[in-house]
Design a protein around this motif. Structure first.
Motif, PDB file in Angstrom:
ATOM      1  N   PHE A 361      48.250  40.636  65.962  1.00  0.00           N
ATOM      2  CA  PHE A 361      49.230  40.498  65.174  1.00  0.00           C
ATOM      3  C   PHE A 361      49.758  39.302  64.446  1.00  0.00           C
ATOM      4  O   PHE A 361      50.124  38.358  65.015  1.00  0.00           O
ATOM      5  CB  PHE A 361      50.537  40.901  66.042  1.00  0.00           C
ATOM      6  N   GLU A 362      49.590  39.294  63.218  1.00  0.00           N
ATOM      7  CA  GLU A 362      49.577  38.103  62.559  1.00  0.00           C
ATOM      8  C   GLU A 362      50.781  37.532  62.020  1.00  0.00           C
ATOM      9  O   GLU A 362      51.250  36.263  61.652  1.00  0.00           O
ATOM     10  CB  GLU A 362      48.919  38.094  61.151  1.00  0.00           C
ATOM     11  N   GLY A 363      51.703  38.619  61.753  1.00  0.00           N
ATOM     12  CA  GLY A 363      53.082  38.291  60.903  1.00  0.00           C
ATOM     13  C   GLY A 363      53.685  39.649  60.724  1.00  0.00           C
ATOM     14  O   GLY A 363      53.429  40.731  60.957  1.00  0.00           O
ATOM     15  N   ILE A 364      54.991  39.310  60.349  1.00  0.00           N
ATOM     16  CA  ILE A 364      55.947  40.459  59.913  1.00  0.00           C
ATOM     17  C   ILE A 364      56.633  40.284  58.760  1.00  0.00           C
ATOM     18  O   ILE A 364      57.166  38.829  58.697  1.00  0.00           O
ATOM     19  CB  ILE A 364      56.508  40.972  61.299  1.00  0.00           C
ATOM     20  N   ASP A 365      57.119  40.837  57.830  1.00  0.00           N
ATOM     21  CA  ASP A 365      57.843  40.887  56.595  1.00  0.00           C
ATOM     22  C   ASP A 365      58.743  42.170  56.709  1.00  0.00           C
ATOM     23  O   ASP A 365      58.464  43.172  57.067  1.00  0.00           O
ATOM     24  CB  ASP A 365      56.971  40.763  55.459  1.00  0.00           C
ATOM     25  N   PHE A 366      60.152  41.891  56.492  1.00  0.00           N
ATOM     26  CA  PHE A 366      60.900  43.062  56.327  1.00  0.00           C
ATOM     27  C   PHE A 366      61.957  42.801  55.195  1.00  0.00           C
ATOM     28  O   PHE A 366      62.288  41.548  54.919  1.00  0.00           O
ATOM     29  CB  PHE A 366      61.755  42.959  57.695  1.00  0.00           C
ATOM     30  N   HIS A 367      62.461  43.774  54.847  1.00  0.00           N
ATOM     31  CA  HIS A 367      63.798  43.721  53.863  1.00  0.00           C
ATOM     32  C   HIS A 367      64.762  44.844  54.144  1.00  0.00           C
ATOM     33  O   HIS A 367      64.248  45.868  54.402  1.00  0.00           O
ATOM     34  CB  HIS A 367      63.250  43.415  52.406  1.00  0.00           C
ATOM     35  N   ALA A 368      65.808  44.597  53.294  1.00  0.00           N
ATOM     36  CA  ALA A 368      66.718  45.910  53.442  1.00  0.00           C
ATOM     37  C   ALA A 368      67.716  45.565  52.216  1.00  0.00           C
ATOM     38  O   ALA A 368      68.083  44.200  51.945  1.00  0.00           O
ATOM     39  CB  ALA A 368      67.825  45.739  54.597  1.00  0.00           C
ATOM     40  N   ILE A 390      74.609  55.613  40.719  1.00  0.00           N
ATOM     41  CA  ILE A 390      73.869  55.422  41.872  1.00  0.00           C
ATOM     42  C   ILE A 390      74.168  54.303  43.009  1.00  0.00           C
ATOM     43  O   ILE A 390      74.336  53.375  42.650  1.00  0.00           O
ATOM     44  CB  ILE A 390      72.105  55.311  41.461  1.00  0.00           C
ATOM     45  N   ILE A 391      74.124  54.777  44.175  1.00  0.00           N
ATOM     46  CA  ILE A 391      74.113  53.917  45.318  1.00  0.00           C
ATOM     47  C   ILE A 391      72.807  54.122  46.202  1.00  0.00           C
ATOM     48  O   ILE A 391      72.574  55.361  46.607  1.00  0.00           O
ATOM     49  CB  ILE A 391      75.631  54.292  46.144  1.00  0.00           C
ATOM     50  N   ASP A 392      72.282  53.152  46.286  1.00  0.00           N
ATOM     51  CA  ASP A 392      70.987  53.313  46.712  1.00  0.00           C
ATOM     52  C   ASP A 392      70.700  52.172  47.994  1.00  0.00           C
ATOM     53  O   ASP A 392      70.992  50.938  47.874  1.00  0.00           O
ATOM     54  CB  ASP A 392      69.757  53.006  45.657  1.00  0.00           C
ATOM     55  N   TYR A 393      70.177  52.824  49.117  1.00  0.00           N
ATOM     56  CA  TYR A 393      69.843  52.021  50.388  1.00  0.00           C
ATOM     57  C   TYR A 393      68.535  52.006  50.478  1.00  0.00           C
ATOM     58  O   TYR A 393      67.921  53.107  50.586  1.00  0.00           O
ATOM     59  CB  TYR A 393      70.602  52.534  51.558  1.00  0.00           C
ATOM     60  N   THR A 394      67.858  50.839  50.585  1.00  0.00           N
ATOM     61  CA  THR A 394      66.237  50.617  51.054  1.00  0.00           C
ATOM     62  C   THR A 394      65.996  49.917  51.988  1.00  0.00           C
ATOM     63  O   THR A 394      66.876  48.795  52.277  1.00  0.00           O
ATOM     64  CB  THR A 394      65.702  50.282  49.674  1.00  0.00           C
ATOM     65  N   GLY A 395      64.873  50.153  52.863  1.00  0.00           N
ATOM     66  CA  GLY A 395      64.374  49.223  53.888  1.00  0.00           C
ATOM     67  C   GLY A 395      63.090  49.037  54.048  1.00  0.00           C
ATOM     68  O   GLY A 395      62.428  50.261  54.047  1.00  0.00           O
ATOM     69  N   GLN A 396      62.478  48.139  54.414  1.00  0.00           N
ATOM     70  CA  GLN A 396      60.837  48.222  54.434  1.00  0.00           C
ATOM     71  C   GLN A 396      60.697  47.134  55.774  1.00  0.00           C
ATOM     72  O   GLN A 396      60.979  46.113  55.679  1.00  0.00           O
ATOM     73  CB  GLN A 396      60.314  48.035  53.577  1.00  0.00           C
ATOM     74  N   VAL A 397      59.615  47.481  56.391  1.00  0.00           N
ATOM     75  CA  VAL A 397      59.228  46.641  57.640  1.00  0.00           C
ATOM     76  C   VAL A 397      57.700  46.687  57.435  1.00  0.00           C
ATOM     77  O   VAL A 397      56.931  47.682  57.287  1.00  0.00           O
ATOM     78  CB  VAL A 397      59.670  46.781  58.847  1.00  0.00           C
ATOM     79  N   GLN A 398      56.877  45.365  57.241  1.00  0.00           N
ATOM     80  CA  GLN A 398      55.458  45.368  57.152  1.00  0.00           C
ATOM     81  C   GLN A 398      54.790  44.494  58.052  1.00  0.00           C
ATOM     82  O   GLN A 398      55.452  43.454  58.327  1.00  0.00           O
ATOM     83  CB  GLN A 398      55.109  44.877  55.858  1.00  0.00           C
ATOM     84  N   ILE A 399      53.870  45.141  58.990  1.00  0.00           N
ATOM     85  CA  ILE A 399      53.197  44.402  60.298  1.00  0.00           C
ATOM     86  C   ILE A 399      52.154  44.159  59.802  1.00  0.00           C
ATOM     87  O   ILE A 399      51.091  44.973  59.683  1.00  0.00           O
ATOM     88  CB  ILE A 399      53.458  45.083  61.692  1.00  0.00           C
ATOM     89  N   HIS A 400      51.812  42.692  59.665  1.00  0.00           N
ATOM     90  CA  HIS A 400      50.402  42.330  59.520  1.00  0.00           C
ATOM     91  C   HIS A 400      49.541  41.985  60.522  1.00  0.00           C
ATOM     92  O   HIS A 400      49.935  41.473  61.625  1.00  0.00           O
ATOM     93  CB  HIS A 400      50.505  41.098  58.597  1.00  0.00           C
TER      94      HIS A 400
END
Length: 735
Positions: A361-368, A390-400
């Protein structure tokens, strides 16, 4: 395009020492990567230790660490900052040479470590898919579409200057996915040619065009691409000083003027970031006169704050974008005086990342993020024809991760989006909500000398109309559920030191948009009566591509041939019918089999340190599989030639933009003639104390040639812009 590289050479020390000798002195020199000249007043910091020094007039520095393992950061107002981890218990040297690349060549900080090296596939993506520095300033236009229109494989769809949008290999709409700092840009630009992209290009650091397996981390559409705009609204690095930039942009074809200011302020481990820009542009002048109602007025401002620590950061940001622009009229089916569109987008974001060091597990990036988008289309008498919200909710998690063996640095991604879409005015489509869940995996690996990248993605979507009913025009308006699997594999084999061959295989999918499913009425600014199809299945297709890439110190070449087979391609097509209540042409959405095939190529010749020549060409042939009729809105063979001369801090050049005629047209589509348009440009960059200046002058269409963009919906009125002078000035500073 030049690259940032940092070369640290440690020449003397205590071999095998397990502890730091007292008062060990590290010395070094900081040089300009392009000219080799020493850089004065560069700041060298041992991160996290509050130990600093600066270079003298010969670029020399010395610094005393208080630990055997440390990280050096080198910064200068006019150059990209660079990092290096040094472990004196295993390294024997203590003299350092650091090469920094000027910001005007690559305006983005790059972290260089020993734990990741670029493959040739990544080199190709960076070389061909990144617009930055001098190239970005030379090609900078009023919109992102105008800025990117002559990049290899790209074209520009438009309906006047403001609502211009990039097209990749003849594919537009939702097949081209926009992100800012990796976060989805929520607007309606993909749904109609009159809708603008809500990105102001002047303040960006670089623009990335991503194709291949890596797009699956964001979208299931592998036949198309991702365009990512990098500007770091939420800072990811800690500067030693207050850092900022200011700039102006002016052009004569539309009497346009823009001013911008950005500022970053560090305070302990916090970095505050903010900026503002405003643009005013009048109606554009073409070789045959003024295109009435083609004006644009835009302002945007943003703010962000990050907490930066040794192995990561976390921050919050806000960006406001406001744009008022005109869509020209005056042709059959259009309003005589055109239509005005008022757009506003507010985005609130949280973003962070952390590295864990070597290991699986090298790292993690995330956003909302939460985005609010409002869009109003008005007639000249003030009557609101269409309104969207438009009302838009987004989220993302990336595990490297680094799996070892044959695998490189891979990424596992999970992303979600929830959207509330409301409609008003004289638009009778159903307001709807939608939900998307995506799971993706990207893995690079090597087999012998061959390098591969693989990506897979599964997406689940729910589109739920707020009013379920049966429509006599389009059928049963109801909830729709979609599950789609997409995959892509790229490979590259080095034939020798300079020449490489490769391939890409892809399976692509795309969920139909709310407009494609449920539209049933007039669209004011698009000058069309739109009819959806609530029974549409997901778009899907397969793609294959072969390419070659060669590079040595003098010559570089990239060429690719591709074929895309869509078994279900969704498009709104002119039916030839007219809605006589509105006197608008009827466009109906349907899913049909199509095939696109073509090629793209780029050649660069650098005979010496002062000259550079470059030529690119792109061609796409699209047709309906059932009857072999041409698809609509396919660009002709087009490209650009460029010759550049460098002298010290100056750069001068000439370019020629060309296109062949497009006679392969769909029913009710107008063919266009070929063209050849010439331009001149010059650029200079220089430093005065703590200020680093960049000045670019571009003379476009110097012979005031009359030419028309085949992908323009208003080409029947007037051609593209005539003779135009563009002036771009930027200054970077710190104190």
């Amino acid at each position: 395009m030049k690259k940032l590289f940092v070369w640290f050479i440690l020449l003397a020390g205590l071999a095998g020492a397990q502890r730091l000798p007292e008062l060990l002195l590290i010395t070094g020199t900081v040089l300009d990567a392009g000219s080799g000249r020493p850089i004065q007043s560069a700041v060298i910091e041992i991160t996290g230790r509050n130990i600093f020094t600066t270079t003298n007039d010969k670029g020399f520095f010395s610094i005393t660490p208080d630990t055997s393992f440390f990280r050096i950061k080198v910064t200068h107002v006019g150059y990209n900052q660079a990092y290096k981890e040094i472990d004196l218990s295993v390294k024997e040297d203590k003299e350092v040479v650091v090469y920094l690349t000027p910001k005007i060549i690559e305006i983005s900080p790059v972290i260089v470590t020993d734990q990741h090296s670029h493959t040739v596939l990544e080199e190709i993506n960076i070389d061909l898919g990144t617009l930055k520095g001098r190239e970005l300033e030379k090609k900078l236009g009023i919109t992102l579409g105008e800025t990117l229109k002559n990049e290899t494989g790209l074209a520009m769809r438009s309906m006047g200057p403001a609502p211009a949008r990039p097209v990749i290999r003849g594919l537009g709409g939702d097949r081209v996915y926009f992100t800012e700092d990796g976060i989805k840009t929520s607007d309606l630009s993909a749904t109609s040619p009159d809708h603008a992209v809500t990105i102001e290009p002047f303040s960006v650091e670089r623009i990335e065009v991503i194709r291949g397996p890596k797009v699956l981390l964001n979208t299931p559409t592998t036949l198309g691409g991702v365009i990512n705009v990098v500007r770091h609204d939420i800072p990811v690095n800690l500067h030693n000083n207050i850092f900022g930039s200011a700039g102006i942009y002016g052009e004569t074809a539309n009497s346009g003027l823009l001013g911008a200011l950005n500022l970053q302020v560090p305070y302990h481990n916090l970095v505050f970031n903010g900026g503002y820009s405003r643009r005013d542009a009048a109606d554009i002048n073409s070789a045959k006169g003024v295109m009435v109602n083609s004006y644009a007025r835009n302002q945007t401002w943003f703010g962000g704050v990050s907490y930066v620590f040794n192995n990561g950061y976390i921050g919050y940001g806000f960006r406001n974008f406001e744009l008022v622009y005109g869509v020209p009229g005056g042709f059959v089916g259009a309003h005589p005086k055109g239509v005005d569109i008022d757009i506003r987008r507010d985005q609130y974001s949280v973003k962070g990342g952390m590295t864990f060091g070597p290991g699986f597990f090298e790292g993690i990036d995330f956003h909302a993020a939460r985005s609010f988008y409002r869009h109003i289309e008005s007639e000249k008498n003030g009557l609101t024809g269409s309104e969207f919200r438009i009302i838009d909710y987004t989220g993302q998690v990336q595990i490297h991760h680094e799996a070892g063996w044959i695998f490189g640095r891979g990424t596992l991604g999970i992303d979600v989006e929830a959207r509330d879409f409301d409609i008003g005015g004289f638009v009778f489509s159903s307001p709807s909500t939608s939900f998307n869940l995506g799971i993706s995996l990207f893995e690079p690996f090597t087999l012998g000398n061959a390098v591969f990248e693989a990506g897979v993605r599964y997406s689940y979507d729910v589109i739920n109309p707020k009013e379920k009913k049966f429509s006599r025009k389009i059928g049963s308006i109801r909830e729709r559920n979609f599950g789609n699997f997409s995959a892509s594999l790229s490979g590259l084999y080095p034939v020798n030191e300079y020449f490489n061959v490769g391939f890409n295989l892809s399976k692509s999918s795309r969920v139909p948009t709310i407009e494609e499913l449920f539209s049933e009425g007039p669209h004011l600014a698009a000058y069309s009566y739109e009819v959806g199809n609530p029974d549409l299945d997901s778009e899907g297709g397969y793609g294959a591509e072969v390419f070659a890439y060669a590079r040595n110190g003098v010559f570089s070449y990239y060429g690719a041939a591709f074929i895309y087979d869509f078994y279900n391609y969704i498009l709104p097509r002119n039916t030839g019918e007219t809605n006589y209540q509105t006197f608008l042409p009827v466009y109906a959405s349907s899913g049909v089999p199509v095939q696109l095939k073509g090629f793209e190529a780029q050649v660069e010749f650098v005979p010496g340190p002062d000259w550079r020549f470059r030529l690119n060409a792109s061609y796409t042939n699209g047709e309906f599989s059932n009857d072999s009729r041409p698809m609509p809105q396919i660009p002709p063979l087009k490209g650009e030639f460029e010759a550049v001369y460098h002298y010290d801090i100056f750069e001068f050049g000439a370019d020629a933009e060309y296109a062949l005629s497009q006679e392969r047209t769909d029913n009710f589509e107008t063919p266009t003639a070929g063209y050849l348009v010439f331009g001149l440009f010059g650029h200079v960059h220089f430093a005065t104390g703590k200020y680093f200046h960049s000045l670019a002058l571009n003379l476009d269409n110097i012979f005031n040639t009359e030419y028309r963009n085949h992908l323009s919906r208003v080409k029947v009125i007037l051609p593209e812009a005539g003779f135009n002078v563009r002036l771009i000035y930027k200054v970077f500073f710190d104190f």
